[in-house]
Write a protein that holds these residues in place. Structure first.
Motif, PDB file in Angstrom:
ATOM      1  N   TRP A  54     -28.218 -32.607   9.315  1.00 38.09           N
ATOM      2  CA  TRP A  54     -28.131 -34.078  10.675  1.00 38.09           C
ATOM      3  C   TRP A  54     -30.334 -34.623   9.543  1.00 38.09           C
ATOM      4  O   TRP A  54     -30.137 -35.596   9.990  1.00 38.09           O
ATOM      5  N   GLU A  55     -30.692 -33.956   8.952  1.00 35.61           N
ATOM      6  CA  GLU A  55     -31.785 -34.939   8.226  1.00 35.61           C
ATOM      7  C   GLU A  55     -31.240 -35.610   7.432  1.00 35.61           C
ATOM      8  O   GLU A  55     -32.377 -36.396   7.048  1.00 35.61           O
ATOM      9  N   VAL A  56     -30.092 -35.813   7.093  1.00 34.91           N
ATOM     10  CA  VAL A  56     -29.244 -36.881   5.998  1.00 34.91           C
ATOM     11  C   VAL A  56     -30.258 -37.932   7.189  1.00 34.91           C
ATOM     12  O   VAL A  56     -29.519 -39.070   5.844  1.00 34.91           O
ATOM     13  N   TYR A  57     -29.956 -38.056   8.280  1.00 33.09           N
ATOM     14  CA  TYR A  57     -30.236 -39.907   8.856  1.00 33.09           C
ATOM     15  C   TYR A  57     -31.307 -39.939   8.740  1.00 33.09           C
ATOM     16  O   TYR A  57     -31.882 -41.030   9.412  1.00 33.09           O
ATOM     17  N   GLY A  58     -32.337 -39.262   8.344  1.00 39.39           N
ATOM     18  CA  GLY A  58     -33.706 -40.146   8.011  1.00 39.39           C
ATOM     19  C   GLY A  58     -34.293 -39.848   9.544  1.00 39.39           C
ATOM     20  O   GLY A  58     -35.365 -40.712   9.827  1.00 39.39           O
ATOM     21  N   ASP A  59     -33.507 -39.216  10.691  1.00 42.87           N
ATOM     22  CA  ASP A  59     -35.103 -39.492  12.184  1.00 42.87           C
ATOM     23  C   ASP A  59     -35.263 -38.845  12.494  1.00 42.87           C
ATOM     24  O   ASP A  59     -34.449 -37.611  13.074  1.00 42.87           O
ATOM     25  N   PRO A  60     -36.682 -38.573  12.450  1.00 45.96           N
ATOM     26  CA  PRO A  60     -37.450 -37.622  13.219  1.00 45.96           C
ATOM     27  C   PRO A  60     -37.639 -37.396  14.902  1.00 45.96           C
ATOM     28  O   PRO A  60     -37.665 -35.971  14.873  1.00 45.96           O
ATOM     29  N   VAL A  61     -36.816 -38.313  15.012  1.00 41.86           N
ATOM     30  CA  VAL A  61     -36.618 -37.672  16.921  1.00 41.86           C
ATOM     31  C   VAL A  61     -34.982 -37.448  16.642  1.00 41.86           C
ATOM     32  O   VAL A  61     -35.239 -36.219  17.542  1.00 41.86           O
ATOM     33  N   LEU A  62     -33.785 -37.316  15.931  1.00 41.64           N
ATOM     34  CA  LEU A  62     -32.674 -36.987  16.105  1.00 41.64           C
ATOM     35  C   LEU A  62     -32.761 -34.851  15.482  1.00 41.64           C
ATOM     36  O   LEU A  62     -32.788 -34.335  16.170  1.00 41.64           O
ATOM     37  N   ALA A 164     -23.315 -31.507  16.631  1.00 43.31           N
ATOM     38  CA  ALA A 164     -22.411 -32.484  16.363  1.00 43.31           C
ATOM     39  C   ALA A 164     -22.643 -33.678  17.565  1.00 43.31           C
ATOM     40  O   ALA A 164     -22.866 -34.734  17.837  1.00 43.31           O
ATOM     41  N   GLN A 165     -22.343 -32.646  18.848  1.00 41.38           N
ATOM     42  CA  GLN A 165     -22.367 -33.436  19.825  1.00 41.38           C
ATOM     43  C   GLN A 165     -23.438 -34.065  20.210  1.00 41.38           C
ATOM     44  O   GLN A 165     -23.689 -35.187  21.190  1.00 41.38           O
ATOM     45  N   LEU A 166     -24.813 -33.333  20.083  1.00 40.45           N
ATOM     46  CA  LEU A 166     -26.309 -33.783  19.965  1.00 40.45           C
ATOM     47  C   LEU A 166     -26.326 -34.489  19.392  1.00 40.45           C
ATOM     48  O   LEU A 166     -27.265 -36.106  19.861  1.00 40.45           O
ATOM     49  N   PHE A 171     -26.546 -41.006  18.660  1.00 34.85           N
ATOM     50  CA  PHE A 171     -26.571 -42.605  18.088  1.00 34.85           C
ATOM     51  C   PHE A 171     -25.987 -43.100  19.134  1.00 34.85           C
ATOM     52  O   PHE A 171     -25.720 -44.318  19.146  1.00 34.85           O
ATOM     53  N   SER A 172     -25.029 -42.822  20.402  1.00 34.13           N
ATOM     54  CA  SER A 172     -24.489 -43.660  21.107  1.00 34.13           C
ATOM     55  C   SER A 172     -25.607 -44.174  21.985  1.00 34.13           C
ATOM     56  O   SER A 172     -25.088 -45.119  22.111  1.00 34.13           O
ATOM     57  N   LEU A 173     -26.458 -43.368  22.470  1.00 30.63           N
ATOM     58  CA  LEU A 173     -27.717 -43.997  22.793  1.00 30.63           C
ATOM     59  C   LEU A 173     -28.941 -45.107  22.042  1.00 30.63           C
ATOM     60  O   LEU A 173     -29.116 -46.018  23.141  1.00 30.63           O
ATOM     61  N   ARG A 174     -28.497 -44.756  20.559  1.00 26.17           N
ATOM     62  CA  ARG A 174     -29.187 -45.342  20.514  1.00 26.17           C
ATOM     63  C   ARG A 174     -28.497 -46.989  19.346  1.00 26.17           C
ATOM     64  O   ARG A 174     -28.932 -48.386  20.028  1.00 26.17           O
ATOM     65  N   VAL A 175     -27.125 -46.610  19.784  1.00 26.33           N
ATOM     66  CA  VAL A 175     -26.416 -48.086  19.963  1.00 26.33           C
ATOM     67  C   VAL A 175     -26.081 -48.731  20.945  1.00 26.33           C
ATOM     68  O   VAL A 175     -26.291 -49.657  20.922  1.00 26.33           O
ATOM     69  N   THR A 176     -26.751 -47.927  22.025  1.00 30.45           N
ATOM     70  CA  THR A 176     -26.988 -48.363  24.154  1.00 30.45           C
ATOM     71  C   THR A 176     -27.144 -49.717  23.720  1.00 30.45           C
ATOM     72  O   THR A 176     -27.957 -50.025  24.293  1.00 30.45           O
ATOM     73  N   ASP A 177     -28.685 -48.829  23.486  1.00 29.93           N
ATOM     74  CA  ASP A 177     -30.367 -49.601  23.287  1.00 29.93           C
ATOM     75  C   ASP A 177     -30.130 -50.662  22.337  1.00 29.93           C
ATOM     76  O   ASP A 177     -30.492 -51.949  22.923  1.00 29.93           O
ATOM     77  N   THR A 431     -19.697 -56.291  18.953  1.00 30.17           N
ATOM     78  CA  THR A 431     -18.843 -55.656  18.070  1.00 30.17           C
ATOM     79  C   THR A 431     -19.515 -55.221  16.565  1.00 30.17           C
ATOM     80  O   THR A 431     -19.323 -53.866  16.265  1.00 30.17           O
ATOM     81  N   MET A 432     -20.329 -55.757  16.099  1.00 27.98           N
ATOM     82  CA  MET A 432     -21.459 -55.851  15.115  1.00 27.98           C
ATOM     83  C   MET A 432     -21.713 -53.836  15.374  1.00 27.98           C
ATOM     84  O   MET A 432     -21.648 -53.121  14.525  1.00 27.98           O
ATOM     85  N   VAL A 433     -22.413 -53.924  16.657  1.00 27.00           N
ATOM     86  CA  VAL A 433     -23.638 -52.804  17.081  1.00 27.00           C
ATOM     87  C   VAL A 433     -22.855 -51.293  17.149  1.00 27.00           C
ATOM     88  O   VAL A 433     -22.443 -50.235  16.791  1.00 27.00           O
ATOM     89  N   GLN A 434     -21.068 -51.815  17.940  1.00 20.95           N
ATOM     90  CA  GLN A 434     -20.251 -51.253  18.265  1.00 20.95           C
ATOM     91  C   GLN A 434     -19.318 -50.539  16.597  1.00 20.95           C
ATOM     92  O   GLN A 434     -19.261 -49.305  16.740  1.00 20.95           O
ATOM     93  N   LEU A 435     -19.117 -51.198  15.999  1.00 21.46           N
ATOM     94  CA  LEU A 435     -19.294 -51.222  14.652  1.00 21.46           C
ATOM     95  C   LEU A 435     -20.317 -50.053  14.511  1.00 21.46           C
ATOM     96  O   LEU A 435     -19.818 -49.273  13.890  1.00 21.46           O
ATOM     97  N   MET A 436     -21.733 -49.822  14.470  1.00 22.47           N
ATOM     98  CA  MET A 436     -22.077 -49.506  13.525  1.00 22.47           C
ATOM     99  C   MET A 436     -22.478 -47.935  14.333  1.00 22.47           C
ATOM    100  O   MET A 436     -21.857 -47.000  13.507  1.00 22.47           O
ATOM    101  N   GLY A 437     -22.260 -48.332  15.411  1.00 25.11           N
ATOM    102  CA  GLY A 437     -22.345 -46.731  16.392  1.00 25.11           C
ATOM    103  C   GLY A 437     -20.753 -45.772  16.534  1.00 25.11           C
ATOM    104  O   GLY A 437     -20.778 -44.262  16.051  1.00 25.11           O
ATOM    105  N   ARG A 438     -19.410 -46.273  15.860  1.00 26.65           N
ATOM    106  CA  ARG A 438     -18.546 -45.424  15.735  1.00 26.65           C
ATOM    107  C   ARG A 438     -18.669 -44.933  14.242  1.00 26.65           C
ATOM    108  O   ARG A 438     -18.169 -44.353  13.836  1.00 26.65           O
ATOM    109  N   GLN A 439     -18.963 -45.832  13.296  1.00 20.31           N
ATOM    110  CA  GLN A 439     -19.490 -45.092  11.482  1.00 20.31           C
ATOM    111  C   GLN A 439     -20.642 -44.198  11.849  1.00 20.31           C
ATOM    112  O   GLN A 439     -20.189 -43.122  11.269  1.00 20.31           O
ATOM    113  N   LEU A 440     -21.731 -44.104  12.768  1.00 20.81           N
ATOM    114  CA  LEU A 440     -22.701 -43.257  12.585  1.00 20.81           C
ATOM    115  C   LEU A 440     -21.884 -41.992  13.405  1.00 20.81           C
ATOM    116  O   LEU A 440     -21.402 -40.889  12.972  1.00 20.81           O
TER     117      LEU A 440
END
Length: 454
Positions: A54-62, A164-166, A171-177, A431-440
């Motif tokens: 999970w560190e490959v995403y570079g997100d300290p909160v994650l 993986a579920q977390l 990411f779904s929460l961040r995309v929602t934000d 749609t752009m934001v949703q695509l980002m979420g689907r990619q993640l």
């Protein structure tokens, strides 16, 4: 002495035998390369350690949240307890290879009318052993050891799945934000339009219908903001449960989010698919089923029970351990089944069928693993292509809104035209934001499908 050796030596020879087939891992359909990326595939090998993928995403909160899964998640604790249970079963099965040794001690007093008072004391040791002549116990140990290894793989699989579920939920929460930010900006823009339309209506240059339409447009987006808040709350609650906290005790603040998609190397090492825990578990369960055949076949042969006891008895406690009170015994018993009307053969056939089923399950698990990797590789590739096109669509929509609003202010376009292009821009932005979420989500699914590490 020679007679004793001639009786005991054959027992050791028999104890070295074990009926039933020895385990050999069956072949599975393994392609030379992945269709979607040209990766070379290797055979399952789940013992390699996994990194903090999970560190490959570079997100300290994650990173902080995923670390808490292993410590506090109750589903994972349950899987860990089942592994300890399987490990204890191996020790219990192995103990049957050795004799049972027990002790006894007693004291009695007998009295009655017309007889003298009589005391008696006794103490002794008893031993019993069932030599594993046909390998039934050893096959049972083999089955339990393989079951322990399968349970260890299940534990690793449960950990990977929860991580993986977390990550996906986070990411779904961040995309929602991110979607909330778009809606908030849209509310501000629509509020400006509404104010402008009202001013134009008061000046007599806009119709009442334009005001009503502008108001409807504003209220619709405000409603979407409230709906997205509900979605965010549900995602936040789900994260709380995954890290072992009550939803009331957990809050995840909204922060600016920049998605970082990990790069996929052109050629990945062959060890990636080897790390899948579900394939390792399925392979170990084949070994369990194979050992069950030997256990069932051992029922055709008799069991030999060896027993020995030594003790002492005396009428007085002080003479309990005198030599004249010593007694001992040794014995052997051979017991088997003559007729069972097909029960044992049915058990052997059932065990063979169970093994055949486990082989099919293993091969199916391998194929499913390949499918998941191929699916996620294709999803990431085509979503990446779609994101490039969608960025162009967003830029075009923004430009269209700017032009149409200027035309409306100049009186050369109707408010309906403004409303249409603004609705189109909102749709393209979301749609752009949703695509980002689907990619993640697809990237997390790909990492999980290859066993938890690039």
């Amino acid at each position: 002495m020679n007679l004793r050796l001639s009786l005991v030596f054959p027992l050791f020879l028999l104890a070295a035998c074990a009926v039933g087939p020895d385990y050999s891992k069956p072949d599975a359909p393994v392609p030379p390369a992945f269709k979607e990326a040209g990766w070379k595939v290797a055979e399952p090998k789940d013992t390699a350690p996994k990194g903090k993928w999970w560190e490959v995403y570079g997100d300290p909160v994650l990173n902080s949240l995923v670390e808490q899964v292993e410590v506090s998640n109750f589903t994972l604790k349950s899987a860990e307890a089942r592994y300890r249970q399987a490990r204890a079963a191996v020790d219990a099965a192995r103990s049957q290879l050795y004799p049972d040794i027990g002790y006894r001690a007693g004291a009695t007093r007998v009295d009655g009318r017309n007889r003298d008072l009589v005391d008696s004391y006794s103490a002794g040791l008893d031993a019993g052993w069932v030599p594993d002549l046909w390998g039934r116990i050893r096959r049972n140990v083999e089955a339990n050891r393989a079951a322990e290894e399968a349970s260890a793989a299940d534990l690793a699989g449960a950990k990977l799945a929860l991580q993986a579920q977390l990550a996906t939920t986070y990411f779904s929460l961040r995309v929602t934000d991110a979607g909330r930010v778009i809606l908030d900006d849209t509310v501000k823009a629509f509020q400006t339009n509404y104010d402008l339309t009202q001013n134009r209506y008061r000046a007599g240059v806009a119709a009442k219908a334009d005001v009503v339409q502008s108001q409807q447009q504003l209220l619709s987006v405000q409603s979407q903001v409230l709906d997205i808040r509900a979605s965010r709350a549900s995602l936040e609650h789900a994260i709380a449960v995954l890290i072992g906290k009550a939803p009331a005790d957990f809050t995840l603040e909204q922060i600016p989010f920049k998605a970082r998609l990990p790069d996929i190397p052109v050629g990945l090492p062959t060890t990636l698919l080897e790390r899948r825990p579900d394939i390792a578990a399925a392979e170990r369960r084949m070994a369990v089923a194979n050992a069950q055949i030997g256990i069932a076949q051992a029922a055709y042969f008799p069991d030999l029970t060896l027993s020995a006891s030594a003790g002492t008895a005396s009428a007085t406690l002080g003479k309990l351990f005198d030599a004249q009170g010593l007694v001992w015994s040794v014995g052997a018993q051979l017991a088997g089944t003559l007729f069972d009307f097909g029960a044992r053969s049915a058990q052997v056939e059932s065990a063979r069928a169970g093994y055949d089923a486990s082989v099919s399950d293993y091969r199916s698990t391998v194929l499913t693993g390949f499918q998941e990797v191929e699916d996620n590789l294709a999803t990431i590739h085509w979503l990446g292509e779609a994101a490039v096109v969608q960025e162009q669509a967003v830029r075009a929509a923004r430009e269209s809104v700017a032009l149409t609003v200027n035309q409306y202010k100049a009186g050369t376009a109707s408010f309906l035209a403004v409303a249409l292009v603004q609705a189109s821009q909102l749709s393209e932005e979301r749609t752009m934001v949703q695509l980002m979420g689907r990619q993640l989500s697809a990237s997390v699914a790909l990492i999980r499908s290859i066993g938890g590490e690039w």
